[in-house]
Design a protein around this motif. Structure first.
Motif, mmCIF file in Angstrom:
data_model
loop_
_atom_site.group_PDB
_atom_site.id
_atom_site.type_symbol
_atom_site.label_atom_id
_atom_site.label_comp_id
_atom_site.label_asym_id
_atom_site.label_seq_id
_atom_site.Cartn_x
_atom_site.Cartn_y
_atom_site.Cartn_z
ATOM 1 N N VAL A 153 0.812 -1.029 0.047
ATOM 2 C CA VAL A 153 0.009 0.075 0.022
ATOM 3 C C VAL A 153 0.795 1.256 0.021
ATOM 4 N N GLU A 154 1.854 1.064 0.700
ATOM 5 C CA GLU A 154 2.945 2.344 0.834
ATOM 6 C C GLU A 154 3.332 2.624 -0.582
ATOM 7 N N SER A 155 4.105 1.805 -1.246
ATOM 8 C CA SER A 155 4.792 2.018 -2.357
ATOM 9 C C SER A 155 3.808 2.209 -3.586
ATOM 10 N N TYR A 156 2.535 1.495 -3.548
ATOM 11 C CA TYR A 156 1.644 2.027 -4.530
ATOM 12 C C TYR A 156 1.017 3.119 -4.312
ATOM 13 N N SER A 157 0.827 3.734 -3.298
ATOM 14 C CA SER A 157 0.080 4.992 -2.917
ATOM 15 C C SER A 157 1.252 6.055 -3.561
ATOM 16 N N ALA A 158 2.519 5.809 -3.168
ATOM 17 C CA ALA A 158 3.489 6.876 -3.680
ATOM 18 C C ALA A 158 3.260 6.907 -5.165
ATOM 19 N N THR A 159 3.663 5.933 -5.963
ATOM 20 C CA THR A 159 3.726 5.730 -7.386
ATOM 21 C C THR A 159 2.145 6.471 -7.843
ATOM 22 N N ASP A 160 1.290 6.022 -7.183
ATOM 23 C CA ASP A 160 0.113 6.733 -7.756
ATOM 24 C C ASP A 160 -0.037 8.091 -7.519
ATOM 25 N N ILE A 161 0.324 8.698 -6.429
ATOM 26 C CA ILE A 161 0.301 10.172 -6.245
ATOM 27 C C ILE A 161 1.184 10.704 -7.268
ATOM 28 N N ILE A 162 2.347 10.208 -7.561
ATOM 29 C CA ILE A 162 3.234 10.790 -8.571
ATOM 30 C C ILE A 162 2.547 10.804 -9.874
ATOM 31 N N SER A 163 1.923 9.550 -10.311
ATOM 32 C CA SER A 163 1.367 9.446 -11.620
ATOM 33 C C SER A 163 0.275 10.515 -12.118
ATOM 34 N N ARG A 164 -0.665 10.478 -10.827
ATOM 35 C CA ARG A 164 -1.927 11.436 -10.985
ATOM 36 C C ARG A 164 -1.280 12.779 -10.920
ATOM 37 N N TYR A 165 -0.350 13.198 -10.515
ATOM 38 C CA TYR A 165 0.329 14.509 -10.160
ATOM 39 C C TYR A 165 0.693 15.022 -11.903
ATOM 40 N N LEU A 166 1.707 13.785 -12.205
ATOM 41 C CA LEU A 166 2.175 14.304 -13.651
ATOM 42 C C LEU A 166 1.154 14.098 -14.776
ATOM 43 N N ARG A 167 0.077 13.519 -14.559
ATOM 44 C CA ARG A 167 -1.063 13.539 -15.727
ATOM 45 C C ARG A 167 -1.563 14.992 -15.609
ATOM 46 N N LEU A 168 -1.714 15.305 -14.315
ATOM 47 C CA LEU A 168 -2.418 16.915 -13.974
ATOM 48 C C LEU A 168 -1.416 17.983 -14.628
ATOM 49 N N ARG A 169 -0.092 17.500 -14.647
ATOM 50 C CA ARG A 169 0.854 18.445 -15.315
ATOM 51 C C ARG A 169 0.780 18.373 -16.949
ATOM 52 N N GLY A 170 0.010 17.334 -17.344
ATOM 53 C CA GLY A 170 0.107 17.249 -18.817
ATOM 54 C C GLY A 170 0.892 16.156 -19.283
ATOM 55 N N LYS A 171 1.876 15.469 -18.498
ATOM 56 C CA LYS A 171 2.607 14.360 -18.927
ATOM 57 C C LYS A 171 1.691 13.424 -19.391
#
Length: 811
Positions: A54-72
């Motif tokens: 849960v810890e590592s998947y949450s971390a990468t999920d946050i990053i992924s959602r953030y980067l998508r919001l940044r248009g990546k």
RNA sequence: GCCGCCGUGGCGGAAUUGGCAUACGCACGACACUUAAAAUGUCGCGCCCAAAAGGCAUGUGGGUUCAACUCCCACCGGCGGCACCA
């Protein structure tokens, strides 16, 4: 007021996301900058997700959602490392086929990932135990084989007589079989190896496994562990004559400077030279007995017996030290490893602890040939192992160790009896496994043609179903007639298939390529897809893989690069390990201790948003942390406050007051959260969100500001963000929005609290314009009543001024 | 033994990379609301001192600096990797 209904909200949005896969899909067509965010694909165990997942998947999920919001253009896939011994053992225990239990576990994992709201692109899911996947694992085997990087060789393995099977090192701890408690023997078996040692140093087009480490953003300790594992040591090798024989003994040493102190030599019991000298060995019976004993011991046992050195002299054999021409005796001892260096060593008891212990036990002479620089070193009680100044070494006397090593190596070369050389601890990768639940090795043995690779068009070599996978003496695949009996692809004669399967680490060495093109039937992945998506930009996973998986994957990548199949050399540009999540009692979570935190229970009680956020809030991603059941309430309260504050939001389109405090606060929060996510510092990002909310509660905030806050919150608590976003009247998902930007001028404070110190101690704070000059600040500081009191009329000797920070008055 | 990492309140942790030590959260205490409890809200919460003023505090001891949680040295303690690798 009611608490928010996390169950209802989370279910609602998970359903919405399933219906809108385009929100999180990696777009093969898009031109925007790609980001490859990867989790180590899990081994799907029957126990379901662990708090660490849960810890590592949450971390990468946050990053992924953030980067998508940044248009990546983000690729964030997930899959299953589905082959492996635990499934096979479970199958043996329950008498169920491992594919059934594995598929069941996968279903559990996937369900749990979905209730956590993880935004994987499920269209790219891979399963290493599926024939579509292991076809390419076998293809990789053939690729290595065709390029001379896979070979069959003899290797010592742990063998249990009772179970009639090979055991992994970790199953043979203490030299005893895990399953039946009987002694494990060393056995020479012909096995398949991958030539990982070919890639340690730079090779043709690729930087080696050592050099490549300099190019990647990995934790220091992980790089150090890999270097350690490779174990490079520079030294020299040379040969020594054996008296009355034309045979020679070769040794490797890193301490050529100590050769004049060699008083005997040592050879590994399994060394072939021992057998060749049989005729000349006076006490052969004794020697043979020792060799026999040593071969029965596993390496683990040899180490366990470290305290006491054992060995036997090869009586009748004398070695000539080429430097001194003196005769010395030769011993065999099991502390000399046959597979390292030359399998034999020069023994310098004065300057090596192990040789010292051996010499003491067997009453051998100990010579001193190195003195410390201060001349105070002594070898009376123990060996002096540091570098120093040579003595009793003829023309090399008074040289430093370093210089002597250089000169002595030159002498060796001149006399053609040795040279400078490098040795490595790492050995080639043994990939054969006498197991059922793995990818079959695609090789056929033909009496006429020998070892024949299965033609590519015949792949995959399917794992047969008609086998008894219970342990019964040989590789389970050998029991399947259907599998075993084949025709030689070359001559058509009756032939036999290789019955071993591959180490599961082979499957996991290339899976990150497959995500780029998961349904390709012609290639493991198309060149243009690989070019588009790889290498991996961020890789997050457990620290237990510091060596094996990560080293093997680097090896595979280097092989592909060298063959010009890909244009990069390192698979994972940035790597982070999530810290272990310990149970509340500070111990490791384990079923037998009954202290496991089940994500399902936590989600049921507090919701997925709270669980994800809490695990991120517990501390830095890489730190080890203890689960705290009470702690999650803090995050829950925060989310509840976010929920309730909606009713306080001033719903209007009036322009926000440009001077308003809350505007400045919002922009500071945007800055902080953005920077923290970039640095993977989720704990402080969450704390910034909390601080903003605490501030926002004090006044009415315009909807526009609240919306920006919701976007900031969305990677962390995606369900709540979606719900509130839609309640504010938006028709589209919050994840179609743009990440907010902060305004540099707004973030900048106009007035600051300037700290005034006297002799480094805080004495007062004054409110001044942020860009105040030193002179103005000084006169204001000196005008302060408090400062006047402390100065008591004394003149400052010196004043230090740090703009925008503080002033230190020294008296 | 070698290599790497770490040591801050009762607890998890923060500190703009040398510049206000203890942000944020948990726990705890007081008060408010309540018949009561839970929930919620307000306030308090490193140590010494009755309090103010002040002093002392980032494992221990030293050093560098106007200024050290941060840099350097030594020691103590913990975690992880490798380990008879010549």
């Amino acid at each position: 007021m009611e608490h928010y209904d996390h169950e209802k909200i989370e279910k609602k949005w998970q359903k919405y996301w399933e219906e809108h896969l385009e929100l999180f899909a990696a777009d093969d067509e898009s031109d925007s900058e790609k980001q490859y965010i990867l989790d180590m694909f899990p081994y799907p165990s029957a126990d379901g997700l662990h708090a660490g997942h849960v810890e590592s998947y949450s971390a990468t999920d946050i990053i992924s959602r953030y980067l998508r919001l940044r248009g990546k253009n983000v690729i964030h896939p997930q899959g299953w490392d589905a082959f492996g011994l635990p499934a096979e053992n479970f199958a043996i225990k329950t008498k169920t086929h491992p594919s059934l239990t594995t598929q069941k576990s996968i279903a559990t994992f996937k369900r749990q990932m979905k209730i956590l709201g993880l935004s994987y692109d499920w269209s790219r899911e891979v399963d290493s135990s599926s024939r579509e996947y292991y076809k390419w694992t076998q293809w990789f085997f053939l690729l290595l084989y065709k390029n001379g990087l896979a070979y069959r060789g003899k290797g010592k393995v742990n063998w249990c007589l009772k179970c009639q099977t090979v055991l992994a090192n970790e199953q043979a701890e203490g030299g005893v079989c895990d399953r039946c408690d009987t002694q494990v023997f060393q056995k020479d078996l012909e096995q398949w190896f991958f030539k990982i040692t070919d890639f340690i140093e730079k090779k043709d087009k690729t930087r080696g496994l050592l050099g490549g480490l300099d190019d990647i953003d990995w934790p220091e300790h992980t790089k150090a562990a890999q270097k350690n594992w490779i174990g490079k040591s520079e030294g020299a090798e040379f040969e020594m004559e054996i008296k009355n024989s034309n045979l020679k003994i070769e040794v490797f040493t890193t301490r050529l400077d100590t050769v004049f102190g060699m008083t005997f030599a040592l050879i590994a019991p399994e060394h072939e030279l021992v057998q060749k000298l049989k005729q000349q060995i006076a006490n052969w019976d004794e020697v043979e007995k020792y060799i026999e004993q040593a071969s029965k011991k596993s390496e683990l046992q040899r180490i366990a017996e470290e305290k006491e050195k054992t060995g036997v002299e090869l009586e009748g054999i004398k070695i000539i030290n080429p430097f001194t021409k003196k005769e010395i005796p030769l011993f065999t001892s099991d502390f000399v490893l046959g597979h390292y260096g030359k399998g034999a060593v020069m023994a310098v008891p004065g300057h090596d602890c192990r040789d010292y212990a051996f010499a003491k036990k067997f009453g051998l002479p100990i010579a001193e040939v190195i003195k410390s620089k201060d001349g105070k070193s002594s070898i009376e009680k123990e060996a002096f192992v540091d570098d120093g100044i040579l003595s009793n070494s003829r023309e090399y006397d008074h040289m430093t160790s370093e210089e002597a090593r250089k000169r002595l190596a030159e002498w060796l070369e001149k006399n053609k009896i040795g040279r400078k050389t490098v040795n490595y601890k790492i050995r080639d990768w043994l990939v054969s496994r006498q197991r059922y639940w793995g990818a079959p090795i695609p090789i056929i043995y033909c009496d006429a043609c020998g070892t024949v690779p299965v033609p590519e068009e015949d792949l995959p070599v399917l794992l047969p179903d008609d086998v008894n996978f219970m342990p019964h003496g040989e590789s389970p695949l050998a029991g399947s007639k259907k599998f075993q009996d084949v025709k030689c692809p070359k001559c058509g004669a009756k032939a036999r298939r290789e019955s071993d399967t591959m180490d599961t680490f082979v499957c996991s060495s290339w899976y990150y390529f497959r995500y780029a093109d998961p349904h390709n039937k012609k290639e493991f992945a198309a060149k243009d897809k690989i070019k588009k998506w790889l290498p991996v930009d961020l890789y997050v996973g457990g620290a237990e893989h510091t060596v094996l998986h990560l080293l093997y994957s680097r090896f595979f990548t280097k092989v592909l690069h060298n063959l010009e199949l890909i244009d990069f050399d390192e698979p994972f540009l940035k790597l982070r390990h999530q810290g272990t999540v310990l149970a509340e009692d500070g111990r490791k979570m384990s079923k037998s201790l009954g202290n496991v935190i089940n994500p399902d229970d936590v989600v049921a009680k507090y919701g997925a948003d709270a669980l994800r956020m809490f695990e991120m809030f517990m501390g830095p991603l890489e730190d080890m942390k203890k689960w705290d059941t009470k702690g999650i309430i803090g995050i829950y309260r925060f989310l509840d406050k976010v929920w309730k504050i909606k009713s306080k939001v001033q719903i209007s389109n009036i322009k926000s007051n440009p001077e308003s405090k809350i505007r400045t606060f919002l922009h500071k929060t945007i800055k902080k959260v953005t920077e923290d996510i970039e640095k993977l510092r989720f704990n402080t990002a969450i704390s910034a969100l909390m601080i903003f909310l605490n501030e926002a509660e004090k006044e009415q905030i315009p909807q526009e500001f609240f919306e920006k806050f919701l976007i900031l919150l969305s990677p962390f608590a995606p369900h709540m963000a979606e719900e509130l976003w839609s309640q504010l009247g938006h028709k589209k998902s919050v994840f179609t929005e743009k990440w907010p930007e902060y305004d540099k001028d707004i973030v900048k404070d106009e007035m600051i609290e300037l700290v005034i110190q006297i002799n480094g101690k805080l004495r007062d704070k004054i409110s001044v314009p942020a860009d105040i000059s030193e002179d103005d600040a000084k006169s204001q500081a000196l005008a302060s009543e408090k400062i006047k009191t402390f100065l008591a009329g004394q003149e400052p000797k010196k004043v230090f001024f740090v703009k925008g920070r503080l002033m230190n008055i020294v008296i």
